[in-house]
Write a protein that holds these residues in place. Structure first.
Motif, PDB file in Angstrom:
ATOM      1  N   LEU A  14      -7.821  -0.973   3.944  1.00  0.00           N
ATOM      2  CA  LEU A  14      -6.812  -0.180   3.232  1.00  0.00           C
ATOM      3  C   LEU A  14      -5.464  -0.890   3.222  1.00  0.00           C
ATOM      4  N   LEU A  15      -5.099  -1.506   4.341  1.00  0.00           N
ATOM      5  CA  LEU A  15      -3.823  -2.230   4.400  1.00  0.00           C
ATOM      6  C   LEU A  15      -3.860  -3.479   3.531  1.00  0.00           C
ATOM      7  N   ARG A  16      -5.011  -4.129   3.429  1.00  0.00           N
ATOM      8  CA  ARG A  16      -5.124  -5.290   2.529  1.00  0.00           C
ATOM      9  C   ARG A  16      -4.887  -4.866   1.085  1.00  0.00           C
ATOM     10  N   ASP A  17      -5.383  -3.686   0.752  1.00  0.00           N
ATOM     11  CA  ASP A  17      -5.220  -3.177  -0.601  1.00  0.00           C
ATOM     12  C   ASP A  17      -3.781  -2.756  -0.867  1.00  0.00           C
ATOM     13  N   ASN A  18      -3.135  -2.143   0.139  1.00  0.00           N
ATOM     14  CA  ASN A  18      -1.755  -1.686  -0.020  1.00  0.00           C
ATOM     15  C   ASN A  18      -1.098  -1.580   1.350  1.00  0.00           C
ATOM     16  N   ALA A  19      -0.424  -2.639   1.759  1.00  0.00           N
ATOM     17  CA  ALA A  19       0.215  -2.670   3.080  1.00  0.00           C
ATOM     18  C   ALA A  19       1.396  -1.708   3.169  1.00  0.00           C
ATOM     19  N   VAL A  23       1.527   6.048   6.660  1.00  0.00           N
ATOM     20  CA  VAL A  23       0.614   6.386   7.756  1.00  0.00           C
ATOM     21  C   VAL A  23      -0.131   7.669   7.416  1.00  0.00           C
ATOM     22  N   ALA A  24       0.569   8.625   6.821  1.00  0.00           N
ATOM     23  CA  ALA A  24      -0.070   9.891   6.464  1.00  0.00           C
ATOM     24  C   ALA A  24      -1.202   9.681   5.466  1.00  0.00           C
ATOM     25  N   SER A  25      -0.979   8.846   4.451  1.00  0.00           N
ATOM     26  CA  SER A  25      -2.035   8.621   3.454  1.00  0.00           C
ATOM     27  C   SER A  25      -3.200   7.840   4.062  1.00  0.00           C
ATOM     28  N   LEU A  26      -2.902   6.897   4.943  1.00  0.00           N
ATOM     29  CA  LEU A  26      -3.967   6.157   5.619  1.00  0.00           C
ATOM     30  C   LEU A  26      -4.797   7.094   6.493  1.00  0.00           C
ATOM     31  N   ALA A  27      -4.106   7.972   7.233  1.00  0.00           N
ATOM     32  CA  ALA A  27      -4.804   8.928   8.099  1.00  0.00           C
ATOM     33  C   ALA A  27      -5.700   9.844   7.273  1.00  0.00           C
ATOM     34  N   GLY A  48      -2.550  -9.468  17.531  1.00  0.00           N
ATOM     35  CA  GLY A  48      -2.535 -10.572  16.580  1.00  0.00           C
ATOM     36  C   GLY A  48      -3.578 -10.492  15.488  1.00  0.00           C
ATOM     37  N   VAL A  49      -4.311  -9.387  15.402  1.00  0.00           N
ATOM     38  CA  VAL A  49      -5.263  -9.230  14.304  1.00  0.00           C
ATOM     39  C   VAL A  49      -4.483  -9.136  13.005  1.00  0.00           C
ATOM     40  N   ILE A  50      -3.443  -8.309  13.006  1.00  0.00           N
ATOM     41  CA  ILE A  50      -2.514  -8.254  11.874  1.00  0.00           C
ATOM     42  C   ILE A  50      -1.372  -9.195  12.227  1.00  0.00           C
ATOM     43  N   ALA A  51      -1.327 -10.326  11.538  1.00  0.00           N
ATOM     44  CA  ALA A  51      -0.321 -11.344  11.840  1.00  0.00           C
ATOM     45  C   ALA A  51       0.968 -11.116  11.059  1.00  0.00           C
ATOM     46  N   GLY A  52       0.925 -10.302  10.028  1.00  0.00           N
ATOM     47  CA  GLY A  52       2.112 -10.054   9.238  1.00  0.00           C
ATOM     48  C   GLY A  52       1.740  -9.390   7.929  1.00  0.00           C
ATOM     49  N   TYR A  53       2.758  -9.100   7.171  1.00  0.00           N
ATOM     50  CA  TYR A  53       2.591  -8.456   5.878  1.00  0.00           C
ATOM     51  C   TYR A  53       3.257  -9.356   4.840  1.00  0.00           C
ATOM     52  N   THR A  54       2.759  -9.312   3.628  1.00  0.00           N
ATOM     53  CA  THR A  54       3.279 -10.207   2.606  1.00  0.00           C
ATOM     54  C   THR A  54       3.287  -9.510   1.246  1.00  0.00           C
ATOM     55  N   VAL A  55       3.829 -10.190   0.277  1.00  0.00           N
ATOM     56  CA  VAL A  55       3.874  -9.694  -1.094  1.00  0.00           C
ATOM     57  C   VAL A  55       2.865 -10.484  -1.914  1.00  0.00           C
ATOM     58  N   ARG A  56       2.057  -9.785  -2.706  1.00  0.00           N
ATOM     59  CA  ARG A  56       1.145 -10.428  -3.645  1.00  0.00           C
ATOM     60  C   ARG A  56       1.742 -10.278  -5.030  1.00  0.00           C
TER      61      ARG A  56
END
Length: 141
Positions: A14-19, A23-27, A48-56
């Motif tokens: 879900l975070l890959r699709d929209n970081a 939190v409420a929508s993810l829950a 370290g599984v999530i190393a950061g967030y970026t813009v596509r």
């Protein structure tokens, strides 16, 4: 090695699709409590599984850029030296190590054909590169 369960993997998808998802929508989508999502995100970041967030960007956002994939064969055991040199070139984006005929795949970008030609020349001058093959990316689907 970090132990991920199905909820962790679904959360990551879900975070890959929209970081930027709340939190409420993810829950809600995961059918778990908000606190569960917050705790899992914090744990995944801390471990370290999530190393950061970026813009596509949409490919059309940089439509004027010339983009290409360059496959590179390296002489002997000089891969690390070649990778260090490639990282120093501003036209080189992501680098991938591969198996088979080619040792490295490099994403290249330039503003003009002249700049692209210069980038190709710079890469080909790197010591330890045996041969290259470049394909310009025409369309994205």
């Amino acid at each position: 090695m970090i132990n991920l369960d199905d909820t962790d993997r679904q959360l990551i998808a879900l975070l890959r699709d929209n970081a930027r998802a709340t939190v409420a929508s993810l829950a809600q989508r995961l059918r778990v409590a908000r606190g569960t999502v917050q705790n899992r995100i914090a744990r995944l970041e801390r471990e370290g599984v999530i190393a950061g967030y970026t813009v596509r960007l949409k490919p059309q956002a940089e439509a004027q850029r010339i983009r290409a994939l360059m496959t590179i064969a390296v002489e002997g055991n000089r891969t690390q030296q070649v990778l260090r040199s490639l990282r120093g070139l501003p036209q080189v984006g992501t680098l991938y190590s591969t198996n088979g005929r080619w040792d490295i795949v490099a994403e290249l970008q330039a503003e003009t054909l002249e700049a692209f030609d210069h980038a190709l020349g710079a890469v080909r001058q790197i010591e330890g590169i045996a041969s290259t093959e470049t394909s310009i990316l025409l369309s994205t689907y």
